[in-house]
Scaffold this active site. Structure first.
Site, PDB file in Angstrom:
ATOM      1  N   ASP A   1     -10.124   3.768   4.567  1.00 57.29           N
ATOM      2  CA  ASP A   1     -10.282   2.305   4.454  1.00 57.29           C
ATOM      3  C   ASP A   1     -11.708   1.887   4.819  1.00 57.29           C
ATOM      4  OD1 ASP A   1      -9.036  -0.121   3.754  1.00 57.29           O
ATOM      5  OD2 ASP A   1      -8.632  -0.627   5.855  1.00 57.29           O
TER       6      ASP A   1
ATOM      7  N   LYS B   1       0.842  -1.201   0.000  1.00 58.05           N
ATOM      8  CA  LYS B   1       0.000   0.000   0.000  1.00 58.05           C
ATOM      9  C   LYS B   1       0.881   1.255   0.000  1.00 58.05           C
ATOM     10  CE  LYS B   1      -3.768  -2.508   2.154  1.00 58.05           C
ATOM     11  NZ  LYS B   1      -4.439  -2.979   3.363  1.00 58.05           N
TER      12      LYS B   1
ATOM     13  N   GLN C   1      -4.013  -1.424   9.687  1.00 56.10           N
ATOM     14  CA  GLN C   1      -4.025  -2.735   9.031  1.00 56.10           C
ATOM     15  C   GLN C   1      -4.753  -3.763   9.907  1.00 56.10           C
ATOM     16  OE1 GLN C   1      -3.006  -3.451   5.883  1.00 56.10           O
ATOM     17  NE2 GLN C   1      -3.797  -5.526   6.192  1.00 56.10           N
TER      18      GLN C   1
END
Ligand code: NAP
Length: 292
Positions: free
Chosen positions: A121, A54, A98
């Site tokens: 996200d 990413k 994450q």
């Protein structure tokens, strides 16, 4: 029938090209580079790889990646504090924590410490509610990427029966909500579903989001169905691919299907967050709207 490949790599590359152009315009307009903060807790090698991928994509698109790596021994309070600091930092446009975090941490509390305006996200309750109500907001990155992939191939959704296997808050549930918002008829399946084979056999669109290689047998797929395999474990998806390809009309490869779309969606939402932040600093400018 041999299924047409839903080529996530190609669609993601086109989306990332667009993001790169938008970043160049943003830099020219505002004299600064958009910033995505990534937060990684612990030593899980797969999570390290995902965060590195990413961050690399971020740099390639012309954005800055601010990486924070925390020891697996940290407390929920420390993690929440770090995420609040990033939320309050005017230099940060988007935040990615994450998933999954180590089991002793309260992942929900950590997600909720992310300012919804920086939730690129799509993991906060605010983003979840926006998806559920079909309102403007950041999509959970993987479901958002799945929708963009289906749209890139002009796959009709309204009135079709979508069966989503998996109901996690970051993947299965929001994938079903986004399909529902586009007028699909949605069935959720999970570990307690009776007769998974029968439910999958009814689907015009199958979204597999479990993480159990080969769980979904090719023989279950209705001829002509569209199959999206988001599962990823041991380098393999949830769907028995060779057999499914004989029956499906479209099928995502693993790897090269949903994974690249997740990253592209994250970055598309980061440049959108950056534009929204700049618009908020100049009250006369209308807020930036749109999905990704
Ligand atoms: P998760 O939180 O573990 O959720 C898994 C879901 O699968 C749960 O809802 C579970 O049901 C369901 N399930 C488990 N066994 C089942 C069975 N035998 N039959 C039907 N359903 C079953 O996982 P996740 O975070 O959603 O991730 C799912 C998969 O997607 C993983 O392989 C992950 O690596 C992959 N993933 C890929 C990307 C990408 O970018 N490609 C991004 C995120 C995740 P219960 O709710 O009843 O337990």
């Amino acid at each position: 029938m041999t299924a047409q490949v839903l080529d996530g790599r190609a669609v993601a590359a086109a989306l990332l090209d667009r993001v790169g152009r938008e970043v160049s315009e943003f830099v020219a307009d505002h004299g600064r580079v958009p910033v995505l903060a990534t937060v990684l807790v612990g030593d899980d090698p797969a999570s390290h790889t995902y965060v590195r991928m990413k961050a690399n994509r971020c740099l390639k698109a012309g954005m800055h990646s601010h990486r924070l790596t925390l020891a697996s021994s940290i407390s929920t309070e420390t993690l929440v504090h770090q995420l609040r600091e990033l939320s309050d930092d005017p230099a940060v446009d988007g935040i990615l924590l994450q998933h999954p975090v180590p089991a002793h941490l309260d992942e929900r509390a950590a997600f909720e410490a992310i300012d919804p305006a920086k939730d690129v996200d799509g993991v906060t309750r605010t983003s979840f509610a926006a998806m559920a109500f079909g309102e403007d907001g950041f999509h959970s990155a993987t479901p958002g990427g799945i929708m963009a992939l289906l749209d890139a191939y002009d796959i009709p959704l309204a009135g079709r029966h979508a069966v989503v296997v998996g109901r996690s808050a970051i993947l299965g549930k929001p994938a079903g909500m986004l399909l529902l918002a586009r007028d699909a008829t949605v069935t959720y399946c999970h570990s307690r579903t009776a007769d998974l084979a029968a439910r999958v056999a009814e689907a015009d669109i199958v979204v597999a989001a479990v993480g159990r290689p080969g769980l979904i047998r090719g023989a279950w797929i209705k001829p002509g169905a569209v199959v999206v395999d988001a599962g990823y474990a041991d380098n393999t998806g949830d769907v028995e691919h060779a057999a499914a390809a004989e029956r499906a009309s479209y099928l995502t490869p693993v790897p090269g299907g949903v994974g690249p779309m997740t990253i592209a969606t994250l970055l598309a939402q980061t440049i959108r967050a950056a534009r929204q932040h700049e618009a908020a600093r100049q009250p006369s400018v209308q807020p930036v709207r749109g999905a990704i």
